[in-house]
Design a protein around this motif. Structure first.
Motif, short mmCIF file in Angstrom:
data_model
loop_
_atom_site.label_atom_id
_atom_site.label_comp_id
_atom_site.label_asym_id
_atom_site.label_seq_id
_atom_site.Cartn_x
_atom_site.Cartn_y
_atom_site.Cartn_z
N PHE A 176 26.66 29.64 39.51
CA PHE A 176 27.63 30.12 38.77
C PHE A 176 28.98 28.85 38.28
CE2 PHE A 176 26.44 33.92 41.00
CZ PHE A 176 26.15 34.98 39.81
N ALA A 177 29.49 28.20 39.20
CA ALA A 177 30.06 26.96 38.68
C ALA A 177 29.83 26.14 36.97
CB ALA A 177 30.03 26.29 39.83
N ASN A 178 28.40 26.23 37.05
CA ASN A 178 28.21 25.48 35.73
C ASN A 178 28.09 26.67 35.14
OD1 ASN A 178 26.86 23.26 35.31
ND2 ASN A 178 24.11 24.33 35.01
N LYS A 179 27.34 27.67 35.33
CA LYS A 179 27.70 28.87 34.21
C LYS A 179 28.64 29.29 33.01
CE LYS A 179 25.33 33.24 33.56
NZ LYS A 179 25.27 34.12 34.02
N TYR A 180 29.94 29.00 34.17
CA TYR A 180 31.61 29.37 33.92
C TYR A 180 32.18 27.69 33.64
CZ TYR A 180 30.09 34.21 34.27
OH TYR A 180 28.97 35.39 34.68
N GLY A 181 31.98 27.43 33.98
CA GLY A 181 32.24 25.55 33.30
C GLY A 181 33.34 25.53 34.70
N PRO A 213 41.31 21.20 38.29
CA PRO A 213 41.93 22.61 37.61
C PRO A 213 42.05 22.36 36.76
CG PRO A 213 43.35 21.12 39.66
CD PRO A 213 42.59 20.37 39.60
N SER A 214 41.66 23.50 35.68
CA SER A 214 41.35 23.86 34.76
C SER A 214 41.67 25.52 34.60
CB SER A 214 40.04 23.42 34.37
OG SER A 214 39.26 24.37 34.98
N LYS A 215 42.07 26.32 33.34
CA LYS A 215 41.89 27.72 33.04
C LYS A 215 40.63 28.15 33.62
CE LYS A 215 46.65 27.42 33.14
NZ LYS A 215 46.84 26.12 33.87
N ALA A 216 39.98 27.96 33.94
CA ALA A 216 38.30 28.79 33.81
C ALA A 216 38.79 29.93 34.12
CB ALA A 216 37.68 28.32 35.11
N PRO A 217 38.00 31.26 33.71
CA PRO A 217 37.86 32.77 32.85
C PRO A 217 37.83 33.11 35.21
CG PRO A 217 35.36 31.76 32.62
CD PRO A 217 36.30 30.14 32.47
N ALA A 218 37.80 34.12 34.74
CA ALA A 218 38.41 34.82 35.88
C ALA A 218 36.80 35.40 36.36
CB ALA A 218 39.66 35.92 35.86
N GLU A 219 36.42 36.28 35.50
CA GLU A 219 34.69 35.60 36.07
C GLU A 219 33.87 34.89 36.95
OE1 GLU A 219 32.32 37.55 32.50
OE2 GLU A 219 30.61 37.75 33.58
N GLY A 220 33.76 33.88 35.54
CA GLY A 220 33.54 32.71 37.12
C GLY A 220 33.84 31.79 38.44
N VAL A 221 35.41 32.57 38.05
CA VAL A 221 35.58 31.95 39.14
C VAL A 221 35.45 33.10 40.15
CG1 VAL A 221 38.10 32.30 40.65
CG2 VAL A 221 37.85 31.48 38.04
N SER A 222 35.24 34.75 40.17
CA SER A 222 35.45 35.56 41.53
C SER A 222 33.85 35.00 41.64
CB SER A 222 35.65 36.78 40.27
OG SER A 222 34.67 38.11 41.46
N LYS A 223 33.11 35.02 41.01
CA LYS A 223 31.57 34.94 40.87
C LYS A 223 31.39 34.35 41.74
CE LYS A 223 29.58 37.83 37.56
NZ LYS A 223 28.93 38.40 36.21
N THR A 224 31.53 32.60 41.20
CA THR A 224 31.22 31.56 41.91
C THR A 224 32.06 31.66 43.46
OG1 THR A 224 31.60 30.31 39.75
CG2 THR A 224 31.77 29.36 41.59
N ARG A 225 33.28 31.96 43.09
CA ARG A 225 33.86 32.39 45.10
C ARG A 225 32.72 33.56 45.80
NH1 ARG A 225 38.31 33.66 48.32
NH2 ARG A 225 38.54 31.73 49.56
N ALA A 226 32.36 35.15 45.69
CA ALA A 226 31.42 36.16 46.07
C ALA A 226 29.75 35.17 46.61
CB ALA A 226 31.32 36.76 44.82
N SER A 227 29.68 34.21 45.46
CA SER A 227 28.12 33.70 45.82
C SER A 227 28.44 32.62 47.00
CB SER A 227 27.92 33.05 44.71
OG SER A 227 27.81 31.63 44.29
#
Ligand code: IP8
Length: 256
Positions: free
Chosen positions: A57-62, A67-81
């Motif tokens: 997920f980290a790769n998929k959402y960049g 620290p950077s302005k990462a998309p919330a969806e990517g942050v959430s899915k990476t953490r959940a995984s």
């Protein structure tokens, strides 16, 4: 706790997941590691990587290590995984009576070393095995991925274990990964420039290159570091006792 006995073990993401198959766990490897660790009576802290969970997920959402302005969806899915992977690891450790106690790096990473040490030692003294993992954390500038290797280095500096063991899906560090007979038995920090290291391009935290850099920093702070094949129970058991059957050693640099 007999403080001098403490060992920190990092379970590599390539060992506990199938790195080329997104979101696929390698339960067999986690079982082997858990069984081997359950045979040791040394106080233990475990750290695990992201493999085909967090890195996928980290790769998929960049997501990046800075620290950077990462998309919330990517942050959430990476953490959940990572939480899902962590639960699988905990289940297996529990099966072997290791009494894991899960901590997100959020729980301790900003603490002063003394407080961090007290937290981990208190848990160990209660008969628990602290288990933490690479994660997505927030700084004022945005979200970033903190690798398990970096966490391992920070914990080593705070807790000064007798050794750190990196469990891998291969036999150790190779001078050239394409040459089976090029396993390095003992690695000196200055050797790093002569080694050709192939990293999985999926790894947002830098793969083997970063692992080695962090390992050298751990050795520079005085702790022996071992790289051991985590699919081989006998090798893990020996490493827990300070012996290497097959693997790579970086000797801790002791300052008089
Ligand atoms: O596999 C990375 O940890 P690592 C964790 O130890 C995430 O580098 C969230 C990708």
């Amino acid at each position: 706790m007999a403080r001098k006995e403490l060992i920190i073990v990092k379970l590599g993401g390539s060992l506990i997941t199938y790195k080329d198959k997104p979101l696929t766990i390698n339960l067999e490897s986690i079982d082997v590691v858990s069984k081997a660790l359950s045979k040791s009576d040394k106080p233990l802290i475990l750290v695990h990587g992201g493999g085909s969970f967090g890195h996928y997920f980290a790769n998929k959402y960049g997501l990046k290590t800075k620290p950077s302005k990462a998309p919330a969806e990517g942050v959430s899915k990476t953490r959940a995984s990572m939480l899902r992977l962590n639960l699988e690891v905990l289940d297996c450790l529990n099966k072997y009576g290791i009494h894991p106690y899960s901590l997100s790096p959020y729980d301790f990473i900003k603490l002063p070393f003394k407080t961090m040490r007290e937290l981990f030692i208190s848990l160990i003294d209660c008969g628990l095995t602290p288990v933490t993992y690479g994660d997505v954390l927030l700084e004022p500038e945005g979200f970033y991925v903190l690798s398990g290797d970096k966490i391992t280095k920070i914990l080593s500096k705070a807790l000064r274990p007798i050794r750190v063991i990196f469990l891998l899906s291969v036999d150790g560090i190779f001078r050239d990964l394409n040459q089976k007979n090029s396993l390095i038995k003992e690695l000196k920090p200055e050797d790093l420039t002569n080694i050709q290291i192939k990293s999985m391009n999926m790894d947002v935290t830098g793969g083997m290159v970063l692992k080695l850099k962090e390992a050298i920093r751990i050795a520079q702070s005085g702790t022996d570091v071992m790289f051991i094949n985590g699919t081989k129970e006998d090798r893990i058991c020996k490493a827990m006792k300070g012996e290497i059957l097959i693997g790579t050693l970086i000797r801790g640099i002791k300052n008089e």
